[in-house]
Design an enzyme around this catalytic site. Sequence first.
Site, PDB file in Angstrom:
ATOM      1  N   LYS A 255      -7.542  -5.580  13.538  1.00 43.51           N
ATOM      2  CA  LYS A 255      -6.352  -4.785  13.873  1.00 43.51           C
ATOM      3  C   LYS A 255      -5.703  -5.317  15.156  1.00 43.51           C
ATOM      4  O   LYS A 255      -4.473  -5.353  15.259  1.00 43.51           O
ATOM      5  CB  LYS A 255      -6.725  -3.302  14.031  1.00 43.51           C
ATOM      6  CG  LYS A 255      -7.180  -2.630  12.729  1.00 43.51           C
ATOM      7  CD  LYS A 255      -6.148  -2.720  11.642  1.00 43.51           C
ATOM      8  CE  LYS A 255      -6.379  -1.708  10.528  1.00 43.51           C
ATOM      9  NZ  LYS A 255      -5.487  -1.932   9.372  1.00 43.51           N
TER      10      LYS A 255
ATOM     11  N   ASN B 100       1.332  -2.513   5.399  1.00 47.95           N
ATOM     12  CA  ASN B 100       0.628  -1.256   5.680  1.00 47.95           C
ATOM     13  C   ASN B 100      -0.815  -1.230   5.175  1.00 47.95           C
ATOM     14  O   ASN B 100      -1.618  -0.438   5.664  1.00 47.95           O
ATOM     15  CB  ASN B 100       1.442  -0.106   5.041  1.00 47.95           C
ATOM     16  CG  ASN B 100       0.658   1.171   4.907  1.00 47.95           C
ATOM     17  OD1 ASN B 100       0.376   1.849   5.891  1.00 47.95           O
ATOM     18  ND2 ASN B 100       0.266   1.509   3.676  1.00 47.95           N
TER      19      ASN B 100
ATOM     20  N   GLY C  82       0.830  -1.204   0.000  1.00 52.04           N
ATOM     21  CA  GLY C  82       0.000   0.000   0.000  1.00 52.04           C
ATOM     22  C   GLY C  82       0.862   1.251   0.000  1.00 52.04           C
ATOM     23  O   GLY C  82       0.510   2.259   0.617  1.00 52.04           O
ATOM     24  N   GLY C  83       1.968   1.187  -0.716  1.00 51.66           N
ATOM     25  CA  GLY C  83       2.946   2.288  -0.673  1.00 51.66           C
ATOM     26  C   GLY C  83       2.673   3.422  -1.644  1.00 51.66           C
ATOM     27  O   GLY C  83       3.489   4.333  -1.756  1.00 51.66           O
TER      28      GLY C  83
ATOM     29  N   ASP D  84      -2.688  -6.836  -5.960  1.00 53.37           N
ATOM     30  CA  ASP D  84      -3.682  -6.827  -4.878  1.00 53.37           C
ATOM     31  C   ASP D  84      -3.194  -7.812  -3.815  1.00 53.37           C
ATOM     32  O   ASP D  84      -3.201  -9.031  -4.047  1.00 53.37           O
ATOM     33  CB  ASP D  84      -5.039  -7.248  -5.452  1.00 53.37           C
ATOM     34  CG  ASP D  84      -6.141  -7.243  -4.397  1.00 53.37           C
ATOM     35  OD1 ASP D  84      -5.823  -7.121  -3.183  1.00 53.37           O
ATOM     36  OD2 ASP D  84      -7.321  -7.370  -4.778  1.00 53.37           O
ATOM     37  N   VAL D  85      -2.750  -7.293  -2.679  1.00 61.31           N
ATOM     38  CA  VAL D  85      -2.187  -8.197  -1.655  1.00 61.31           C
ATOM     39  C   VAL D  85      -3.262  -9.012  -0.925  1.00 61.31           C
ATOM     40  O   VAL D  85      -2.931  -9.820  -0.071  1.00 61.31           O
ATOM     41  CB  VAL D  85      -1.290  -7.444  -0.630  1.00 61.31           C
ATOM     42  CG1 VAL D  85      -0.065  -6.859  -1.311  1.00 61.31           C
ATOM     43  CG2 VAL D  85      -2.071  -6.388   0.141  1.00 61.31           C
TER      44      VAL D  85
ATOM     45  N   SER E 295      -3.827  -0.207  13.867  1.00 59.04           N
ATOM     46  CA  SER E 295      -4.627   0.951  14.290  1.00 59.04           C
ATOM     47  C   SER E 295      -4.726   1.008  15.803  1.00 59.04           C
ATOM     48  O   SER E 295      -4.742  -0.030  16.482  1.00 59.04           O
ATOM     49  CB  SER E 295      -6.045   0.849  13.725  1.00 59.04           C
ATOM     50  OG  SER E 295      -6.871   1.868  14.268  1.00 59.04           O
TER      51      SER E 295
ATOM     52  N   TYR F 243     -13.650  -4.769  12.355  1.00 58.23           N
ATOM     53  CA  TYR F 243     -12.411  -4.087  11.937  1.00 58.23           C
ATOM     54  C   TYR F 243     -11.435  -4.018  13.111  1.00 58.23           C
ATOM     55  O   TYR F 243     -10.253  -4.366  12.979  1.00 58.23           O
ATOM     56  CB  TYR F 243     -12.763  -2.674  11.454  1.00 58.23           C
ATOM     57  CG  TYR F 243     -11.595  -1.722  11.319  1.00 58.23           C
ATOM     58  CD1 TYR F 243     -10.764  -1.742  10.200  1.00 58.23           C
ATOM     59  CD2 TYR F 243     -11.337  -0.773  12.315  1.00 58.23           C
ATOM     60  CE1 TYR F 243      -9.700  -0.855  10.083  1.00 58.23           C
ATOM     61  CE2 TYR F 243     -10.275   0.114  12.200  1.00 58.23           C
ATOM     62  CZ  TYR F 243      -9.458   0.069  11.080  1.00 58.23           C
ATOM     63  OH  TYR F 243      -8.405   0.950  10.961  1.00 58.23           O
TER      64      TYR F 243
HETATM   65  N1  LIG Z   1      -5.146   7.370   8.375  1.00 61.12           N
HETATM   66  C1  LIG Z   1      -5.504   7.070   9.612  1.00 61.12           C
HETATM   67  O1  LIG Z   1      -5.808   7.950  10.446  1.00 61.12           O
HETATM   68  C2  LIG Z   1      -5.527   5.624  10.050  1.00 61.12           C
HETATM   69  C3  LIG Z   1      -6.125   5.337  11.294  1.00 61.12           C
HETATM   70  C4  LIG Z   1      -6.081   4.020  11.751  1.00 61.12           C
HETATM   71  C5  LIG Z   1      -5.449   3.041  11.001  1.00 61.12           C
HETATM   72  N2  LIG Z   1      -4.884   3.345   9.780  1.00 61.12           N
HETATM   73  C6  LIG Z   1      -4.214   2.252   9.049  1.00 61.12           C
HETATM   74  O2  LIG Z   1      -3.019   2.713   8.435  1.00 61.12           O
HETATM   75  C7  LIG Z   1      -2.789   1.997   7.209  1.00 61.12           C
HETATM   76  C8  LIG Z   1      -2.626   2.988   6.070  1.00 61.12           C
HETATM   77  O3  LIG Z   1      -3.812   3.785   6.013  1.00 61.12           O
HETATM   78  P1  LIG Z   1      -3.985   5.068   5.089  1.00 61.12           P
HETATM   79  O4  LIG Z   1      -4.926   5.958   5.803  1.00 61.12           O
HETATM   80  O5  LIG Z   1      -2.667   5.573   4.626  1.00 61.12           O
HETATM   81  O6  LIG Z   1      -4.774   4.379   3.856  1.00 61.12           O
HETATM   82  P2  LIG Z   1      -5.008   4.892   2.345  1.00 61.12           P
HETATM   83  O7  LIG Z   1      -6.211   4.146   1.868  1.00 61.12           O
HETATM   84  O8  LIG Z   1      -5.011   6.363   2.277  1.00 61.12           O
HETATM   85  O9  LIG Z   1      -3.721   4.331   1.596  1.00 61.12           O
HETATM   86  C9  LIG Z   1      -3.564   2.925   1.443  1.00 61.12           C
HETATM   87  C10 LIG Z   1      -2.846   2.595   0.149  1.00 61.12           C
HETATM   88  O10 LIG Z   1      -2.908   1.161  -0.025  1.00 61.12           O
HETATM   89  C11 LIG Z   1      -3.377   0.849  -1.330  1.00 61.12           C
HETATM   90  N3  LIG Z   1      -4.099  -0.435  -1.263  1.00 61.12           N
HETATM   91  C12 LIG Z   1      -5.349  -0.618  -0.743  1.00 61.12           C
HETATM   92  N4  LIG Z   1      -5.704  -1.918  -0.854  1.00 61.12           N
HETATM   93  C13 LIG Z   1      -4.656  -2.561  -1.429  1.00 61.12           C
HETATM   94  C14 LIG Z   1      -4.443  -3.909  -1.798  1.00 61.12           C
HETATM   95  N5  LIG Z   1      -5.376  -4.833  -1.596  1.00 61.12           N
HETATM   96  N6  LIG Z   1      -3.249  -4.251  -2.352  1.00 61.12           N
HETATM   97  C15 LIG Z   1      -2.294  -3.302  -2.571  1.00 61.12           C
HETATM   98  N7  LIG Z   1      -2.458  -2.000  -2.255  1.00 61.12           N
HETATM   99  C16 LIG Z   1      -3.627  -1.631  -1.683  1.00 61.12           C
HETATM  100  C17 LIG Z   1      -4.275   2.027  -1.684  1.00 61.12           C
HETATM  101  O11 LIG Z   1      -4.473   2.154  -3.093  1.00 61.12           O
HETATM  102  C18 LIG Z   1      -3.496   3.206  -1.092  1.00 61.12           C
HETATM  103  O12 LIG Z   1      -2.510   3.682  -1.972  1.00 61.12           O
HETATM  104  C19 LIG Z   1      -3.992   1.053   7.060  1.00 61.12           C
HETATM  105  O13 LIG Z   1      -3.653  -0.221   7.578  1.00 61.12           O
HETATM  106  C20 LIG Z   1      -5.060   1.700   7.915  1.00 61.12           C
HETATM  107  O14 LIG Z   1      -6.037   0.786   8.375  1.00 61.12           O
HETATM  108  C21 LIG Z   1      -4.928   4.614   9.289  1.00 61.12           C
END
Ligand SMILES: NC(=O)c1ccc[n+]([C@@H]2O[C@H](COP(=O)([O-])OP(=O)(O)OC[C@H]3O[C@@H](n4cnc5c(N)ncnc54)[C@H](O)[C@@H]3O)[C@@H](O)[C@H]2O)c1
Length: 284
Positions: free
Chosen positions: A174, A104, A27-28, A77-78, A157, A170
């Site tokens: 986590k 991630n 998810g980078g 797609d992971v 999370s 969810y």
């Molecule tokens: N942003 C927050 O405040 C928050 C809060 C709690 C937890 N998180 C966790 O942090 C992590 C990152 O979150 P974020 O907010 O940056 O998410 P985001 O959705 O903004 O970014 C995630 C990235 O992963 C890619 N992706 C999604 N599904 C995929 C798949 N199946 N295979 C490959 N790539 C995939 C997306 O296209 C995107 O580029 C997640 O695990 C999320 O649950 C984030």
Amino acid sequence: MSADPSAVPPIEDWNRLLDGKVAVVTGGGAGIGAGIVELFAAHGATVEVAEIDPDRAAAVAQAVTDAGGRVRTHVVDVRTEEGVASLAEAVLDEHGGIDVLVNNVGDYRPQVRFHESDPDSWEEMYRVNLWHVYAVTRAFINPMIERGGGSIVNVHSVEGMRGFPGEPVYASMKAAAAHFTTSLAVGYGRHGIRANGIGVDLTQTPQVDYIRGNEDHEALWEAWAPVGRLGWPADQARVALFLASDMSSYVTGHNIPVDGGTKAGGGWFYSPAAGRFVNRPKGL
Ligand SMILES: NC(=O)c1ccc[n+]([C@@H]2O[C@H](COP(=O)([O-])OP(=O)(O)OC[C@H]3O[C@@H](n4cnc5c(N)ncnc54)[C@H](O)[C@@H]3O)[C@@H](O)[C@H]2O)c1
């Protein structure tokens, strides 16, 4: 095993904490993942990005390359066995092994109330928040063992570390990712592998957009977070860098909330009107 102080780089190298390392980040392409990719590359890592969205993959590759870093992207797609297998094959063919893995990918959407949920919605939550953490780790753990060690960072999370009323399924995925991290650390420490997790909260990303449609958000942060501000992907990336690098060479099995203090605050909220913290807010 005896102490090895040379594992920590000399202070003059602290701006290149991952020099010569190979790091995989799932998810980078955007959000926290992209923040991690850019910081790891700036610190000398060759970063292998798994990203489902081709435009996001291209954008992060461009950003890293423009900044003089090394990156390759894999549009996969992971959540699928094929996606994980093709990622592992491409990375291992190129490098033979890896030093750092950041799991991630994760998503809280769609947020389904438990009494309206069903096995399909549980399966969806499982695939995107937990299944791939096992699958990608499984794909890279033997090469890590063969290489003599590595660092695994699981981004989960703060909702897995406290009660989350909105979506208990969810939250439980986590929590499982956090406990997988702890257990992995104990099981594989003797192979030189460390595993730590990050419990995210309140971080501005495409998925969790605190700014759009929330014009008065600036004024609300003092009530929303003990540190009084919004979090950014770079706030998460710096902790991931610490955990990935030898700076944390004696840290394993921990899940660190990177949340602006929300977990520490528990049920306490700052009330601007009252000018103090309250635990029974009546419209802050
Ligand atoms: N942003 C927050 O405040 C928050 C809060 C709690 C937890 N998180 C966790 O942090 C992590 C990152 O979150 P974020 O907010 O940056 O998410 P985001 O959705 O903004 O970014 C995630 C990235 O992963 C890619 N992706 C999604 N599904 C995929 C798949 N199946 N295979 C490959 N790539 C995939 C997306 O296209 C995107 O580029 C997640 O695990 C999320 O649950 C984030």
